[in-house]
Design an enzyme around this catalytic site. Structure first.
Site, PDB file in Angstrom:
ATOM      1  N   ARG A 212      34.643  -8.241 -73.811  1.00 36.58           N
ATOM      2  CA  ARG A 212      34.790  -8.224 -72.347  1.00 36.58           C
ATOM      3  C   ARG A 212      33.462  -8.409 -71.616  1.00 36.58           C
ATOM      4  O   ARG A 212      33.449  -8.627 -70.396  1.00 36.58           O
ATOM      5  CB  ARG A 212      35.452  -6.922 -71.904  1.00 36.58           C
TER       6      ARG A 212
ATOM      7  N   ALA B 228      45.305  13.061 -47.645  1.00 37.66           N
ATOM      8  CA  ALA B 228      45.189  12.302 -46.389  1.00 37.66           C
ATOM      9  C   ALA B 228      43.794  12.403 -45.777  1.00 37.66           C
ATOM     10  O   ALA B 228      43.309  11.453 -45.154  1.00 37.66           O
ATOM     11  CB  ALA B 228      46.243  12.785 -45.395  1.00 37.66           C
TER      12      ALA B 228
ATOM     13  N   TRP C 279      35.165   0.691 -54.601  1.00 39.14           N
ATOM     14  CA  TRP C 279      36.277   1.630 -54.375  1.00 39.14           C
ATOM     15  C   TRP C 279      36.022   2.963 -55.065  1.00 39.14           C
ATOM     16  O   TRP C 279      36.222   4.041 -54.511  1.00 39.14           O
ATOM     17  CB  TRP C 279      37.554   0.989 -54.929  1.00 39.14           C
TER      18      TRP C 279
ATOM     19  N   ARG D 130      35.894   1.824 -45.221  1.00 38.71           N
ATOM     20  CA  ARG D 130      36.215   0.524 -45.826  1.00 38.71           C
ATOM     21  C   ARG D 130      37.051  -0.390 -44.941  1.00 38.71           C
ATOM     22  O   ARG D 130      37.176  -1.581 -45.257  1.00 38.71           O
ATOM     23  CB  ARG D 130      36.909   0.730 -47.175  1.00 38.71           C
TER      24      ARG D 130
HETATM   25  C1  FAD Z   1      29.350  -0.499 -45.909  1.00 40.19           C
HETATM   26  C2  FAD Z   1      28.980   0.311 -47.126  1.00 40.19           C
HETATM   27  C3  FAD Z   1      27.843  -0.010 -47.843  1.00 40.19           C
HETATM   28  C4  FAD Z   1      27.503   0.732 -48.974  1.00 40.19           C
HETATM   29  N1  FAD Z   1      26.374   0.380 -49.683  1.00 40.19           N
HETATM   30  C5  FAD Z   1      26.031   1.102 -50.776  1.00 40.19           C
HETATM   31  C6  FAD Z   1      24.890   0.751 -51.556  1.00 40.19           C
HETATM   32  O1  FAD Z   1      24.174  -0.178 -51.240  1.00 40.19           O
HETATM   33  N2  FAD Z   1      24.595   1.482 -52.660  1.00 40.19           N
HETATM   34  C7  FAD Z   1      25.357   2.567 -53.026  1.00 40.19           C
HETATM   35  O2  FAD Z   1      25.043   3.200 -54.031  1.00 40.19           O
HETATM   36  N3  FAD Z   1      26.456   2.901 -52.320  1.00 40.19           N
HETATM   37  C8  FAD Z   1      26.817   2.217 -51.223  1.00 40.19           C
HETATM   38  N4  FAD Z   1      27.940   2.561 -50.524  1.00 40.19           N
HETATM   39  C9  FAD Z   1      28.771   3.690 -51.005  1.00 40.19           C
HETATM   40  C10 FAD Z   1      28.528   4.973 -50.185  1.00 40.19           C
HETATM   41  O3  FAD Z   1      27.187   5.407 -50.332  1.00 40.19           O
HETATM   42  C11 FAD Z   1      29.495   6.077 -50.643  1.00 40.19           C
HETATM   43  O4  FAD Z   1      29.217   6.401 -51.994  1.00 40.19           O
HETATM   44  C12 FAD Z   1      30.940   5.669 -50.559  1.00 40.19           C
HETATM   45  O5  FAD Z   1      31.195   5.044 -49.329  1.00 40.19           O
HETATM   46  C13 FAD Z   1      31.836   6.888 -50.724  1.00 40.19           C
HETATM   47  O6  FAD Z   1      31.770   7.650 -49.541  1.00 40.19           O
HETATM   48  P1  FAD Z   1      31.905   9.219 -49.549  1.00 40.19           P
HETATM   49  O7  FAD Z   1      30.835   9.856 -50.364  1.00 40.19           O
HETATM   50  O8  FAD Z   1      32.016   9.657 -48.104  1.00 40.19           O
HETATM   51  O9  FAD Z   1      33.361   9.403 -50.237  1.00 40.19           O
HETATM   52  P2  FAD Z   1      33.839  10.468 -51.285  1.00 40.19           P
HETATM   53  O10 FAD Z   1      33.068  10.372 -52.542  1.00 40.19           O
HETATM   54  O11 FAD Z   1      35.339  10.312 -51.390  1.00 40.19           O
HETATM   55  O12 FAD Z   1      33.497  11.847 -50.642  1.00 40.19           O
HETATM   56  C14 FAD Z   1      34.174  12.300 -49.455  1.00 40.19           C
HETATM   57  C15 FAD Z   1      33.300  13.350 -48.798  1.00 40.19           C
HETATM   58  O13 FAD Z   1      33.178  14.466 -49.680  1.00 40.19           O
HETATM   59  C16 FAD Z   1      31.862  15.003 -49.584  1.00 40.19           C
HETATM   60  N5  FAD Z   1      31.223  14.853 -50.893  1.00 40.19           N
HETATM   61  C17 FAD Z   1      31.643  14.132 -51.953  1.00 40.19           C
HETATM   62  N6  FAD Z   1      30.814  14.270 -52.989  1.00 40.19           N
HETATM   63  C18 FAD Z   1      29.834  15.068 -52.578  1.00 40.19           C
HETATM   64  C19 FAD Z   1      28.652  15.573 -53.197  1.00 40.19           C
HETATM   65  N7  FAD Z   1      28.299  15.266 -54.442  1.00 40.19           N
HETATM   66  N8  FAD Z   1      27.862  16.384 -52.482  1.00 40.19           N
HETATM   67  C20 FAD Z   1      28.163  16.715 -51.215  1.00 40.19           C
HETATM   68  N9  FAD Z   1      29.251  16.266 -50.547  1.00 40.19           N
HETATM   69  C21 FAD Z   1      30.074  15.466 -51.235  1.00 40.19           C
HETATM   70  C22 FAD Z   1      31.135  14.220 -48.507  1.00 40.19           C
HETATM   71  O14 FAD Z   1      31.345  14.857 -47.277  1.00 40.19           O
HETATM   72  C23 FAD Z   1      31.859  12.897 -48.513  1.00 40.19           C
HETATM   73  O15 FAD Z   1      31.758  12.186 -47.290  1.00 40.19           O
HETATM   74  C24 FAD Z   1      28.310   1.841 -49.388  1.00 40.19           C
HETATM   75  C25 FAD Z   1      29.442   2.149 -48.640  1.00 40.19           C
HETATM   76  C26 FAD Z   1      29.784   1.407 -47.530  1.00 40.19           C
HETATM   77  C27 FAD Z   1      31.044   1.779 -46.756  1.00 40.19           C
END
Ligand code: FAD
Length: 231
Positions: free
Chosen positions: A165, A182, A78, A192
Site C-alpha cells: 500500500r 452533537a 478529519w 470544517r
Molecule cells: C483550516 C484548518 C487548518 C488546519 N491546519 C493545520 C495544520 O497546518 N497542522 C495541524 O497539525 N493541524 C491543522 N489543523 C487541525 C487543527 O489544529 C485541529 O487539530 C483540528 O481542527 C481538530 O480541532 P479540535 O482540537 O477543536 O477538535 P477535537 O480534537 O475534536 O477536540 C474538540 C475540543 O476538545 C478539546 N480538546 C481536545 N483534545 C484536547 C487536548 N489534548 N487538550 C485540551 N483540550 C482538548 C478542545 O477544546 C477542542 O477544541 C487545521 C484545522 C483547520 C480547520
C-alpha cells in the site's frame, strides 16, 4: 448522500436529539425526563441560551453514527478531530481492488491555484483556460492508474498488503465510521464547514450540517442564529 465524485456520507444511527439536550439541561432543577419539555417556545429559548452562553455539555447527550467514504487526504484532516470515535477499513487486511475494497481515486472537477491571502488555501484560477481541468485530470488519472497497477504487481510478487500500500496516493478513497456527540459535531462543522477549510472536506461538512439540521432543528436554529459558534 453522494459527496465529491465517488464519496459518501450516511447517517447510520442516532441517539437522542433536541429533547435529550433539554432534559439534560433541566435536570439541574430536578425536573424528570418525562416533564422536561415546557413547550416549543420555552424549549427553543433554553437551547438558544445554552448555545449563546456556550453551556455545551447538554449537547453531549445526543449522538450520531456516520459512515464516510472519502479520499485519504481528507481522512487525515478529519481524524484530527479527537472528540469522536473512529473505525476505518484496514489496508493491512483488505486488498485494494479486491472484492472487499474498491480501488477508487478522487478526481476533482475543478483544479485550484494557491490563494493570494491564505498560505494554506486555494482558489479557482482567475482566467478560464479550457485545457486546464482536462489536462490535470489526465495526469492524475494516469498517476492513479500506474499506482494501482504497481500495487497489484507488488501483491502478485508476494509482498504483504501492509507494505504494498506504500505506493498508493492520497487521493485513494477510504471508508470509516465516526460516532460523535452533537457538541463535538458542532465543533467539527464549525471548523470544517468554514470558508478557510479545504474545499473537499467542506463538502462533507456542509452535507452533515444539513443532517444535523434535520435531526436537531431547535439546536440547529439556535446555532445558526449564533453564527455557528462552538458551544
Ligand atoms: C483550516 C484548518 C487548518 C488546519 N491546519 C493545520 C495544520 O497546518 N497542522 C495541524 O497539525 N493541524 C491543522 N489543523 C487541525 C487543527 O489544529 C485541529 O487539530 C483540528 O481542527 C481538530 O480541532 P479540535 O482540537 O477543536 O477538535 P477535537 O480534537 O475534536 O477536540 C474538540 C475540543 O476538545 C478539546 N480538546 C481536545 N483534545 C484536547 C487536548 N489534548 N487538550 C485540551 N483540550 C482538548 C478542545 O477544546 C477542542 O477544541 C487545521 C484545522 C483547520 C480547520
Amino acid at each position: 448522500l453522494k459527496v465529491l465524485d465517488k464519496g459518501e456520507v450516511k447517517l447510520l444511527d442516532r441517539m437522542g436529539g433536541d429533547g435529550s439536550v433539554i432534559a439534560a439541561a433541566r435536570v439541574s432543577n430536578g425536573v424528570d425526563y418525562e416533564s422536561a419539555s415546557k413547550g416549543t417556545a420555552k424549549d427553543q429559548g433554553l437551547i438558544n441560551f445554552l448555545i449563546k452562553n456556550r453551556h455545551g455539555s447538554p449537547f453531549e447527550h445526543a449522538a450520531f453514527q456516520f459512515y464516510i467514504k472519502t479520499p485519504m487526504f481528507v481522512r487525515s484532516q478529519w481524524h484530527r478531530h479527537r472528540m469522536a470515535s473512529y473505525n476505518e477499513i484496514s489496508g493491512r487486511y483488505v486488498e485494494w481492488g479486491g472484492t472487499d475494497a474498491p480501488l477508487e481515486f478522487y478526481i476533482p472537477e475543478q483544479w485550484r491555484v494557491p490563494a493570494a491571502t491564505n498560505k494554506q488555501g486555494s482558489v479557482n484560477p482567475s482566467e478560464d483556460n479550457p485545457a486546464w481541468n482536462p489536462m490535470l485530470n489526465m495526469m492524475l488519472e494516469l498517476w492513479s492508474k500506474t499506482a494501482g497497477e504497481t500495487y497489484a504487481d507488488l501483491i502478485e510478487l508476494g509482498v504483504a498488503k501492509e507494505m504494498a500500500r506504500m505506493v498508493l496516493p492520497v487521493n485513494l478513497y477510504t471508508q470509516f465510521y465516526m460516532t460523535v456527540n452533537a457538541r463535538a459535531l458542532m465543533n467539527f462543522l464549525n471548523l470544517r464547514a468554514a470558508e478557510d477549510a479545504q474545499w473537499e472536506i467542506r463538502q462533507f461538512a456542509l452535507t452533515m450540517r444539513d443532517m444535523l439540521k434535520d435531526a436537531m432543528p431547535m439546536t440547529y436554529s439556535a446555532w445558526e442564529r449564533n453564527d455557528f459558534i462552538v458551544p
